[in-house]
Write a protein that holds these residues in place. Structure first.
Motif, PDB file in Angstrom:
ATOM      1  N   GLU A 154      91.454   8.621  34.763  1.00  0.00           N
ATOM      2  CA  GLU A 154      91.507   7.298  34.143  1.00  0.00           C
ATOM      3  C   GLU A 154      92.933   6.929  33.751  1.00  0.00           C
ATOM      4  OE1 GLU A 154      89.412   4.715  30.549  1.00  0.00           O
ATOM      5  OE2 GLU A 154      89.247   6.907  30.570  1.00  0.00           O
ATOM      6  N   SER A 155      93.696   7.910  33.247  1.00  0.00           N
ATOM      7  CA  SER A 155      95.079   7.636  32.879  1.00  0.00           C
ATOM      8  C   SER A 155      95.898   7.234  34.101  1.00  0.00           C
ATOM      9  CB  SER A 155      95.701   8.864  32.208  1.00  0.00           C
ATOM     10  OG  SER A 155      95.011   9.204  31.021  1.00  0.00           O
ATOM     11  N   LEU A 161      94.747   5.752  36.844  1.00  0.00           N
ATOM     12  CA  LEU A 161      94.365   4.397  37.251  1.00  0.00           C
ATOM     13  C   LEU A 161      94.952   3.345  36.319  1.00  0.00           C
ATOM     14  CD1 LEU A 161      90.606   5.040  38.169  1.00  0.00           C
ATOM     15  CD2 LEU A 161      92.534   4.752  39.730  1.00  0.00           C
ATOM     16  N   ARG A 162      94.940   3.635  35.003  1.00  0.00           N
ATOM     17  CA  ARG A 162      95.508   2.669  34.050  1.00  0.00           C
ATOM     18  C   ARG A 162      97.032   2.562  34.214  1.00  0.00           C
ATOM     19  NH1 ARG A 162      92.321   1.059  29.665  1.00  0.00           N
ATOM     20  NH2 ARG A 162      90.237   2.019  29.599  1.00  0.00           N
ATOM     21  N   THR A 163      97.675   3.709  34.509  1.00  0.00           N
ATOM     22  CA  THR A 163      99.127   3.685  34.715  1.00  0.00           C
ATOM     23  C   THR A 163      99.475   2.874  35.958  1.00  0.00           C
ATOM     24  OG1 THR A 163      99.329   5.863  33.667  1.00  0.00           O
ATOM     25  CG2 THR A 163     101.172   5.131  35.014  1.00  0.00           C
ATOM     26  N   GLN A 164      98.677   3.017  37.004  1.00  0.00           N
ATOM     27  CA  GLN A 164      98.896   2.191  38.199  1.00  0.00           C
ATOM     28  C   GLN A 164      98.709   0.715  37.889  1.00  0.00           C
ATOM     29  OE1 GLN A 164      96.125   4.000  41.021  1.00  0.00           O
ATOM     30  NE2 GLN A 164      97.844   4.785  42.211  1.00  0.00           N
ATOM     31  N   ALA A 165      97.653   0.412  37.133  1.00  0.00           N
ATOM     32  CA  ALA A 165      97.393  -0.988  36.807  1.00  0.00           C
ATOM     33  C   ALA A 165      98.503  -1.592  35.951  1.00  0.00           C
ATOM     34  CB  ALA A 165      96.060  -1.111  36.073  1.00  0.00           C
ATOM     35  N   ALA A 166      99.196  -0.730  35.173  1.00  0.00           N
ATOM     36  CA  ALA A 166     100.284  -1.212  34.328  1.00  0.00           C
ATOM     37  C   ALA A 166     101.578  -1.397  35.102  1.00  0.00           C
ATOM     38  CB  ALA A 166     100.511  -0.245  33.164  1.00  0.00           C
ATOM     39  N   GLY A 191     101.209   6.811  38.236  1.00  0.00           N
ATOM     40  CA  GLY A 191      99.760   6.668  38.325  1.00  0.00           C
ATOM     41  C   GLY A 191      99.203   7.340  39.558  1.00  0.00           C
ATOM     42  N   SER A 246      98.127   9.816  27.238  1.00  0.00           N
ATOM     43  CA  SER A 246      96.871   9.762  27.992  1.00  0.00           C
ATOM     44  C   SER A 246      95.959   8.672  27.457  1.00  0.00           C
ATOM     45  CB  SER A 246      96.147  11.106  27.913  1.00  0.00           C
ATOM     46  OG  SER A 246      96.897  12.118  28.535  1.00  0.00           O
ATOM     47  N   ALA A 247      95.285   8.005  28.371  1.00  0.00           N
ATOM     48  CA  ALA A 247      94.327   6.964  27.985  1.00  0.00           C
ATOM     49  C   ALA A 247      93.002   7.612  27.604  1.00  0.00           C
ATOM     50  CB  ALA A 247      94.124   5.988  29.146  1.00  0.00           C
ATOM     51  N   SER A 278      89.017   6.991  26.450  1.00  0.00           N
ATOM     52  CA  SER A 278      87.925   6.025  26.409  1.00  0.00           C
ATOM     53  C   SER A 278      86.619   6.801  26.543  1.00  0.00           C
ATOM     54  CB  SER A 278      88.066   4.999  27.547  1.00  0.00           C
ATOM     55  OG  SER A 278      87.646   5.567  28.775  1.00  0.00           O
TER      56      SER A 278
END
Length: 638
Positions: A38-39, A41-46, A52, A148-149, A151
């Motif tokens: 998840e981290s 994927l979120r890093t890529q999205a950022a 990411g 790290s993200a 959730s």
């Protein structure tokens, strides 16, 4: 039915406590993997595509092995916890319980334990995942301010995976007792049957053949992908042993019993016991063998990949020296701008230097799946090489490296070509900066581990706004010039200069951060297996209370009982070591043959430590469980 299930959990809370610990640890490690994914994927999205992508690749590569290990460990633990209750299931059948009722009760029991233990472990893994952040930063995989993200998604995924694994195993464990006639079930609960069903035999044979075939997949699947595929061989072979375990382990113990051990009564009793209870001991042997196999294959594959990368780099670099900026160069050093584009000019001016070929690295992503999405892009580093250079020979097998001088062209390694299906004349979709480029493939080369997975020319990088900063120089020394003196003169500029072999060896040693991440993930993997092995050893020993009490009534002293269990633990540990070693040999041979084309490469130190640890672990875990069990058994018998 709920009352029956809850009563079963309370009555067997000792066995279910061990099972719950195993489920909790497995859920924790699964949650850590989910956080990494998840981290990423979120890093890529950022917008940080490189970091990411690396996190997604790390989590994906680790998740496959982890899932195999979790399934095997959870299955062994749950099945052993239920096997010790065969008499109870037989009595339930004898008093009128239907097979469906027995299965439903077991399903509820395992479901309750899973839904209590898995969330606790997953939450612990969610919080503990941030302990990996410093390792990821030190390895250069993420930015220094990375966090790290967290959730609920990794927790929910881990709980679902544990439930999907444990509950079906519980139903299968109750299936035999539920289908057997009550009188026959009572008889079978007192003795063990070595025979396994036709389905298990066939599946074990298929897994054995699959494991042997997979072991040599690196001969046709190139690079690290081939090594990762070959490493699965060890897990398939361990799975085959788990299915056909009573037959395999029984055969080993039969041969041991024919040695007719003499001397101490404890030794004789131990040999006879391991021969008569091979099915019970299989559930102990398999997790311990899995420790040997998992640790050995992971460390040995890593060593084989490292060795192959070193060999390919030395073979690819035809220059005399490899020059890089000093890692610890200070701003006020002799050459403060050594990492700037004039690096080649400064080194070329050194007396004795005949040619200095600049190399650079630019970040990018390659699309490995035509369906698109975040997971379709894999982070990579593109090696920028001037067209037509002779200082670098990546081992071109098709096409020509001279053609990378044109913008939007790329040369690919055989590894990348296999994964993406790209060939000479085709296109490869790259993400360079903000641009998505369909680059034309102009060459395929074989030394991807030592050079890079992708090679482009400076024109491609600059066309898409990527700064080409020289990070390496391949230096040819003029005929008759003093090699050592030239290297010393280059070093005086504030750079490091070494022959290709020395350079790549130093580079591998400096990659300590990445090794730390790999070691941490391997330890997490082994933690799951070790906890499962400890649980099975403890449950097996505690379940023998009546047997030990009977032996005490017939004249066996408590000291002899302790000695007997110690000998049994030694035999079990050594058997697990042998099985794990045999299971890992094909993978190690196959990986070395595919990557190195030579004799097997083994991390001897890691293998020795794990081998000794498995035998010692069996002794200690058995002793800790046997001491209170024999005390209670002798007290009851008295």
């Amino acid at each position: 039915m709920w009352k029956l299930a809850s009563s079963g959990v309370r009555a067997h809370r000792g066995a279910f406590a061990g099972t719950a610990v195993v489920l909790a640890v497995a859920a924790a490690v699964l949650a850590v993997t989910g956080v990494l994914l998840e981290s990423g994927l979120r890093t890529q999205a950022a917008g940080d595509l490189a970091s990411g992508g690396l996190l997604v690749s790390l989590a994906s590569s680790y998740a496959g092995t982890l899932l195999v290990v979790v399934v095997m460990v959870v299955a062994a633990t749950v099945s052993l916890a239920l096997r010790s209750r065969r008499r109870e299931f037989a009595l339930l059948r004898a008093v009128g319980a239907t097979p469906a009722q027995v299965r439903r009760a077991v399903t509820l029991e395992v479901g309750v334990v899973s839904l209590v233990a898995a969330p606790v472990g997953a939450l612990a893994g969610l919080v503990g995942a941030r302990l990996l952040d410093p390792l990821l930063v030190r390895a250069g995989m993420v930015a220094p301010d990375f966090t790290s993200a967290l959730s609920p998604l990794p927790v929910l995924a881990a709980v679902a995976l544990i439930a999907v694994t444990a509950v079906p195993v519980g139903r299968l464990g109750a299936r035999e007792a539920a289908r057997t006639a009550p009188t026959a079930a009572l008889r079978l609960s007192a003795v063990e049957d070595r025979e396994v069903g036709r389905g298990r035999r066939v599946t074990a044979l298929v897994m054995t053949l699959g494991g042997l075939g997979t072991a040599f997949s690196s001969l046709w699947i190139p690079g690290t992908l081939g090594g990762a595929t070959a490493s699965l061989s060890a897990f398939l072979l361990i799975g085959a042993v788990a299915l056909a375990g009573p037959v395999v382990v029984g055969w080993i113990f039969d041969r041991l019993a024919r040695m007719r051990p003499g001397g101490r009564p404890a030794t004789v009793l131990a040999v006879r016991n391991v021969r008569g209870f091979s099915r019970r001991l299989t559930t102990v042997v398999v997790p311990l063998a899995l420790v040997v196999a998992a640790a050995t294959v992971q460390t040995s594959v890593n060593r084989a990949v490292t060795t192959a990368a070193q060999q390919q780099f030395v073979a690819a670099v035809t220059a005399d020296l490899v020059v890089t900026p000093a890692a610890d160069a200070a701003p006020d050093d002799v050459a403060p701008d050594l990492a700037a584009p004039d690096l080649a000019a400064q080194v070329a001016a050194v007396p004795g230097v005949a040619a200095a070929v600049p190399l650079a690295t630019v970040p990018g992503q390659v699309r490995t799946d035509s369906e698109g999405g975040a997971l379709a892009w894999e982070a990579t580093a593109l090696r920028v090489v001037p067209a037509g250079t002779t200082a670098l020979d990546p081992g071109v097998v098709r096409g020509s490296l001279a053609d990378v001088g044109t913008a939007d062209t790329v040369a690919v390694s055989t590894d990348t070509a296999f994964q993406t299906g790209a060939g000479v004349g085709g296109t490869l979709t790259l993400r360079l900066g903000e641009d998505v480029v369909d680059a034309t493939v102009v060459a395929v080369y074989s030394r991807g581990l030592g050079v890079a997975g992708l090679i482009v020319g400076p024109a491609t990088a600059t066309a898409h706004g990527l700064p080409v900063v020289t990070d390496t120089l391949l230096v040819d020394v003029a005929p008759g010039a003093d090699l050592a003196g030239t290297a010393a003169a280059i070093t005086a500029l504030g750079a490091t200069a070494a022959d290709p072999g020395t350079h790549v060896a130093a580079a591998m040693r400096s990659a300590g951060g990445e090794n730390d991440v790999g070691t941490a993930l391997l330890l997490l993997l082994l933690a799951v297996v070790a906890v499962g092995a400890a649980s099975t050893l403890a449950m097996t020993t505690v379940a023998r209370r009546e047997e030990l009490a009977l032996l005490h009534r017939t004249g066996t002293t408590r000291r002899q009982l302790m000695a007997m269990t110690t000998v049994e633990a030694t035999i079990t540990g050594v058997t697990a070591w042998v099985v794990g070693t045999v299971a890992v040999v094909p993978a190690v041979v196959g990986v070395s043959a595919g990557l190195l084309g030579g004799p097997p490469v083994v991390d001897v130190a890691a293998y020795a430590v794990v081998s000794a640890g498995v035998v010692l672990f069996a002794l200690v875990a058995t002793a800790l469980a046997a001491r209170p069990t024999t005390r209670v058994a002798t007290a009851v018998a008295s």
